[in-house]
Write a protein that holds these residues in place. Structure first.
Motif, PDB file in Angstrom:
ATOM      1  N   HIS A 277       0.832  -1.205   0.000  1.00  0.00           N
ATOM      2  CA  HIS A 277       0.000   0.000   0.000  1.00  0.00           C
ATOM      3  C   HIS A 277       0.868   1.257   0.000  1.00  0.00           C
ATOM      4  O   HIS A 277       0.521   2.260  -0.636  1.00  0.00           O
ATOM      5  CB  HIS A 277      -0.945  -0.008   1.201  1.00  0.00           C
ATOM      6  CG  HIS A 277      -2.118  -0.917   1.018  1.00  0.00           C
ATOM      7  ND1 HIS A 277      -2.128  -2.205   1.483  1.00  0.00           N
ATOM      8  CD2 HIS A 277      -3.306  -0.732   0.394  1.00  0.00           C
ATOM      9  CE1 HIS A 277      -3.278  -2.778   1.162  1.00  0.00           C
ATOM     10  NE2 HIS A 277      -4.013  -1.908   0.501  1.00  0.00           N
ATOM     11  N   LYS A 278       2.008   1.214   0.703  1.00  0.00           N
ATOM     12  CA  LYS A 278       2.941   2.328   0.665  1.00  0.00           C
ATOM     13  C   LYS A 278       3.496   2.509  -0.736  1.00  0.00           C
ATOM     14  O   LYS A 278       3.587   3.644  -1.254  1.00  0.00           O
ATOM     15  CB  LYS A 278       4.080   2.068   1.659  1.00  0.00           C
ATOM     16  CG  LYS A 278       5.190   3.099   1.645  1.00  0.00           C
ATOM     17  CD  LYS A 278       4.730   4.437   2.187  1.00  0.00           C
ATOM     18  CE  LYS A 278       5.893   5.408   2.335  1.00  0.00           C
ATOM     19  NZ  LYS A 278       5.462   6.736   2.839  1.00  0.00           N
ATOM     20  N   ARG A 280       2.146   1.575  -3.605  1.00  0.00           N
ATOM     21  CA  ARG A 280       1.095   2.081  -4.496  1.00  0.00           C
ATOM     22  C   ARG A 280       0.929   3.592  -4.348  1.00  0.00           C
ATOM     23  O   ARG A 280       0.811   4.315  -5.344  1.00  0.00           O
ATOM     24  CB  ARG A 280      -0.228   1.372  -4.203  1.00  0.00           C
ATOM     25  CG  ARG A 280      -1.369   1.783  -5.128  1.00  0.00           C
ATOM     26  CD  ARG A 280      -2.632   1.025  -4.826  1.00  0.00           C
ATOM     27  NE  ARG A 280      -3.110   1.309  -3.484  1.00  0.00           N
ATOM     28  CZ  ARG A 280      -4.229   0.795  -2.968  1.00  0.00           C
ATOM     29  NH1 ARG A 280      -4.965  -0.038  -3.702  1.00  0.00           N
ATOM     30  NH2 ARG A 280      -4.603   1.088  -1.746  1.00  0.00           N
ATOM     31  N   ASN A 281       0.926   4.064  -3.107  1.00  0.00           N
ATOM     32  CA  ASN A 281       0.778   5.506  -2.874  1.00  0.00           C
ATOM     33  C   ASN A 281       1.957   6.285  -3.441  1.00  0.00           C
ATOM     34  O   ASN A 281       1.783   7.376  -3.998  1.00  0.00           O
ATOM     35  CB  ASN A 281       0.635   5.787  -1.380  1.00  0.00           C
ATOM     36  CG  ASN A 281      -0.684   5.290  -0.823  1.00  0.00           C
ATOM     37  OD1 ASN A 281      -1.647   5.098  -1.558  1.00  0.00           O
ATOM     38  ND2 ASN A 281      -0.735   5.066   0.477  1.00  0.00           N
ATOM     39  N   LEU A 282       3.169   5.733  -3.303  1.00  0.00           N
ATOM     40  CA  LEU A 282       4.352   6.395  -3.854  1.00  0.00           C
ATOM     41  C   LEU A 282       4.278   6.473  -5.371  1.00  0.00           C
ATOM     42  O   LEU A 282       4.625   7.502  -5.976  1.00  0.00           O
ATOM     43  CB  LEU A 282       5.620   5.656  -3.422  1.00  0.00           C
ATOM     44  CG  LEU A 282       6.027   5.791  -1.955  1.00  0.00           C
ATOM     45  CD1 LEU A 282       7.169   4.832  -1.641  1.00  0.00           C
ATOM     46  CD2 LEU A 282       6.452   7.228  -1.647  1.00  0.00           C
ATOM     47  N   ILE A 284       1.609   6.542  -7.203  1.00  0.00           N
ATOM     48  CA  ILE A 284       0.531   7.441  -7.606  1.00  0.00           C
ATOM     49  C   ILE A 284       0.901   8.906  -7.382  1.00  0.00           C
ATOM     50  O   ILE A 284       0.697   9.765  -8.239  1.00  0.00           O
ATOM     51  CB  ILE A 284      -0.766   7.118  -6.828  1.00  0.00           C
ATOM     52  CG1 ILE A 284      -1.323   5.761  -7.253  1.00  0.00           C
ATOM     53  CG2 ILE A 284      -1.820   8.213  -7.049  1.00  0.00           C
ATOM     54  CD1 ILE A 284      -2.516   5.313  -6.429  1.00  0.00           C
ATOM     55  N   GLU A 285       1.488   9.181  -6.224  1.00  0.00           N
ATOM     56  CA  GLU A 285       1.643  10.567  -5.782  1.00  0.00           C
ATOM     57  C   GLU A 285       2.995  11.183  -6.118  1.00  0.00           C
ATOM     58  O   GLU A 285       3.162  12.393  -6.015  1.00  0.00           O
ATOM     59  CB  GLU A 285       1.421  10.645  -4.269  1.00  0.00           C
ATOM     60  CG  GLU A 285       0.033  10.185  -3.843  1.00  0.00           C
ATOM     61  CD  GLU A 285      -0.091  10.057  -2.333  1.00  0.00           C
ATOM     62  OE1 GLU A 285       0.889  10.390  -1.634  1.00  0.00           O
ATOM     63  OE2 GLU A 285      -1.158   9.630  -1.871  1.00  0.00           O
ATOM     64  N   ASN A 286       3.976  10.399  -6.513  1.00  0.00           N
ATOM     65  CA  ASN A 286       5.318  10.931  -6.712  1.00  0.00           C
ATOM     66  C   ASN A 286       5.893  10.520  -8.061  1.00  0.00           C
ATOM     67  O   ASN A 286       5.627   9.427  -8.565  1.00  0.00           O
ATOM     68  CB  ASN A 286       6.261  10.436  -5.603  1.00  0.00           C
ATOM     69  CG  ASN A 286       5.824  10.878  -4.225  1.00  0.00           C
ATOM     70  OD1 ASN A 286       6.125  11.973  -3.805  1.00  0.00           O
ATOM     71  ND2 ASN A 286       5.094  10.009  -3.534  1.00  0.00           N
ATOM     72  N   VAL A 293      11.238   3.163  -5.436  1.00  0.00           N
ATOM     73  CA  VAL A 293      10.117   2.725  -4.597  1.00  0.00           C
ATOM     74  C   VAL A 293      10.462   1.412  -3.917  1.00  0.00           C
ATOM     75  O   VAL A 293      10.233   1.227  -2.720  1.00  0.00           O
ATOM     76  CB  VAL A 293       8.823   2.577  -5.429  1.00  0.00           C
ATOM     77  CG1 VAL A 293       7.728   1.904  -4.595  1.00  0.00           C
ATOM     78  CG2 VAL A 293       8.344   3.930  -5.922  1.00  0.00           C
ATOM     79  N   ASN A 324      -2.506   4.325 -14.495  1.00  0.00           N
ATOM     80  CA  ASN A 324      -2.805   5.513 -13.699  1.00  0.00           C
ATOM     81  C   ASN A 324      -2.634   6.789 -14.510  1.00  0.00           C
ATOM     82  O   ASN A 324      -3.411   7.738 -14.391  1.00  0.00           O
ATOM     83  CB  ASN A 324      -1.877   5.554 -12.476  1.00  0.00           C
ATOM     84  CG  ASN A 324      -2.254   6.653 -11.507  1.00  0.00           C
ATOM     85  OD1 ASN A 324      -3.359   6.690 -10.986  1.00  0.00           O
ATOM     86  ND2 ASN A 324      -1.320   7.559 -11.252  1.00  0.00           N
TER      87      ASN A 324
END
Length: 328
Positions: A277-278, A280-282, A284-286, A293, A324
């Motif tokens: 989950h960390k 995936r967020n990285l 998406i957001e960075n 990653v 994405n």
């Protein structure tokens, strides 16, 4: 519902108000939400009122050494669970006191619900489930173990089922979590909550019938919860069961069984979920490479990371980034 909540400091009333939000759904279930903010503390209290019981859940921060009074003019039976912090519950009429530490539970009979809570910790989290006396009596077993509690109810005396509180078991934690985080609405929520509340009551009665000294779980729940909290903040670091056992004073068998029973996942399965989950967020957001990653979340081999990511989400990291970007 609770008529009022009053927080006192040196006999000075600081807070006394009605719920901020009140809602009623199509099957008559009432929802109340009360929040309170003061310069030195804050908190909130939620209630869901069903036909035969009500569920209350509250959190108070920064209220160490304060008193809270909950006023309600109903005789009731209350299931009490302290998820975090410590407090003393003082029933005013007649005077009766019971002290709770983190992860303890008991069942109260209130002659009225004019009780005062003495906060003895900076943060307190409490769950209360209340029944009418007549409704609860239908489910109180005839066993000799509960004879004294039944007598106190008939005499309208405020008492706990047992003088000594019991530990909240891993199975109880799972049910409480389902109660507090249910997303069901209307009649589906009503059915779901009835099932969960009665399963929780069954576990409480079974625990007290066996004796509060007998643990209903393999590993001390406090340690399991602390291990989970530690993993939430340290999941990117190298981790072994041996390290966790030494750090928290348990053994490998108890850790494996206790963690799976409490959180429905293995220790390493839970760590893997946190990492994915960390990641995936990285992604998406960075604007960050897959290799970076992989390194951030603790994988030395980017290919191993890609394999784990695809197993979790059904896509490789590169395919996930591509999809994405198309959505954007």
């Amino acid at each position: 519902m609770i008529d009022s909540i009053i927080i006192e400091n040196n006999n000075e009333t600081i807070f006394d108000k009605d719920p901020d939000i009140a809602e009623i759904d199509e099957c008559g279930t009432q929802d109340f939400y009360t929040s309170f903010i003061h310069r030195s503390f804050n908190g909130w209290y939620k209630e869901q009122i069903f036909d035969n019981f009500k569920i209350g859940y509250g959190v108070l921060n920064g209220a160490d050494k304060r008193r809270i009074r909950f006023n309600s003019n109903q005789e009731t039976i209350g299931m009490i669970f302290i998820l975090e912090g410590s407090l003393s519950m003082n029933i005013n009429t007649p005077l009766y006191t019971n002290h709770f530490e983190t992860n303890e539970h008991n069942i109260f009979h209130y002659t009225s619900a004019k009780d005062a809570i003495e906060i003895t910790d900076n943060t307190v989290s409490i769950v209360r489930i209340n029944f009418t006396v007549n409704f609860f009596n239908q489910f109180l077993p005839e066993d000799h173990k509960f004879e004294n509690f039944r007598k106190q109810i008939k005499l309208h005396k405020t008492r706990t089922l047992e003088k000594q509180n019991a530990q909240i078991s891993p199975k109880m934690h799972l049910i409480i979590d389902n109660i507090l985080n249910s997303k069901r609405k209307g009649f589906y929520r009503k059915i779901n909550m009835n099932a969960l509340v009665f399963e929780l009551l069954l576990l409480q009665l079974d625990t007290f019938n066996q004796g509060t000294q007998k643990e209903a779980h393999i590993c001390d729940t406090k340690k399991i919860i602390k291990i989970k909290e530690f993993l939430d903040h340290s999941f990117t670091q190298p981790m072994t069961l041996e390290f966790l056992c030494k750090k928290f004073g348990t053994n490998e068998f108890a850790l494996k069984k206790g963690f799976k029973a409490t959180f429905g996942n293995t220790v390493f399965g839970y760590i893997s979920d946190l990492k994915m989950h960390k990641a995936r967020n990285l992604l998406i957001e960075n604007n960050i490479s897959i290799g970076d990653v992989s390194e951030i979340i603790g994988y030395k081999n980017a290919q191993h990371f890609s394999t784990a990511f695809k197993k979790k989400f059904g896509l490789t990291p590169s395919k996930f980034i591509s999809c994405n970007q198309k959505d954007i």
